[in-house]
Design an enzyme around this catalytic site. Sequence first.
Site, short mmCIF file in Angstrom:
data_model
loop_
_atom_site.label_atom_id
_atom_site.label_comp_id
_atom_site.label_asym_id
_atom_site.label_seq_id
_atom_site.Cartn_x
_atom_site.Cartn_y
_atom_site.Cartn_z
N SER A 175 22.66 -3.62 1.60
CA SER A 175 22.70 -5.01 2.03
C SER A 175 21.57 -5.81 1.39
CB SER A 175 22.60 -5.10 3.56
OG SER A 175 22.44 -6.44 3.96
N HIS B 294 26.57 -5.23 -0.02
CA HIS B 294 26.89 -5.93 1.23
C HIS B 294 26.10 -7.25 1.24
CE1 HIS B 294 27.96 -5.61 5.64
NE2 HIS B 294 26.94 -6.44 5.74
N ASP C 27 25.24 -10.53 3.39
CA ASP C 27 25.26 -11.14 4.73
C ASP C 27 25.19 -12.66 4.61
OD1 ASP C 27 25.35 -8.95 6.64
OD2 ASP C 27 23.42 -8.37 5.78
N MET D 79 25.17 -16.19 6.64
CA MET D 79 24.87 -16.75 7.97
C MET D 79 24.74 -18.27 7.86
SD MET D 79 22.01 -13.99 9.17
CE MET D 79 22.01 -12.33 8.46
N HIS E 47 29.95 -10.31 4.42
CA HIS E 47 29.98 -10.23 5.88
C HIS E 47 29.66 -11.62 6.41
CE1 HIS E 47 27.88 -8.45 9.72
NE2 HIS E 47 28.93 -9.20 10.02
N MET F 111 28.88 -14.10 9.00
CA MET F 111 28.39 -14.39 10.35
C MET F 111 28.35 -15.90 10.50
SD MET F 111 25.48 -11.43 10.77
CE MET F 111 25.30 -10.96 9.05
N ASP G 98 26.10 -1.47 11.04
CA ASP G 98 25.23 -2.46 10.39
C ASP G 98 24.10 -2.81 11.35
OD1 ASP G 98 24.04 -4.59 9.12
OD2 ASP G 98 25.89 -5.72 8.82
#
Length: 221
Positions: free
Chosen positions: A9, A33, A35, A37, A66, A68, A176
């Site tokens: 990540s 990965h 992330d 946000m 991913h 979020m 995760d």
Amino acid sequence: MPPARLAASVLSADFARLGEQVKAVEPHADIIHVDVMDAHFVPPLTIGPVVVESLRPVTDLTLHAHLMVDAPEALLEDFASAGTDIVTFHLEAASDPGRVVRLAGDRGMAAGIAVNPETDVHGVFPYLEGLDNVIVMTLERTGWAGQPFNEEMLPKVEAVRKEIDRRELSVDVVVDGGIDESTGRRCIAAGATVLAAASSVFKASDPGDAARRLSLVARGA
């Protein structure tokens, strides 16, 4: 169940040297990965499709975004255009999760659903047949790297693994949050097939070696 895999990540990577750091872990990681946000669904504000687009020429590894974020469906086109292979959104952020899964597929991406610590993982079960993965967040608070592992989430990993196996599906169970060599082994024992690790890889003095060690854990060595 096949050997588990490592997802490195980039949340904890040095963004001034992002391409270099991805290349350092590439021999040992299976997935990069990313992330994403939005400062609404979770408090932090991180990165978007432009980072995926910048990484696509750097690595042939699977790029997993991913999300979020609130209203994840609004971002699917941009992430698909950027070269995303897998996009995972949060069950809590989608009023119609099945529609988001279909929209991702229409744009050529595999889809997953993530669940926060307070969310019952059984809420994902109606959508399992259409999924690439289920992410079980193993943190007290979603959104920050470097938090301690919350072992109370392990029964969730076991529950989703059991349901996937009962239906004889090929769906990854991703853990995760707080993943290192010790917690990774416990997650694999509970049925995880992907370890998503940020700080334990990219905050290490040698990210490549840290990724190598975690990849051995994932493969049961």
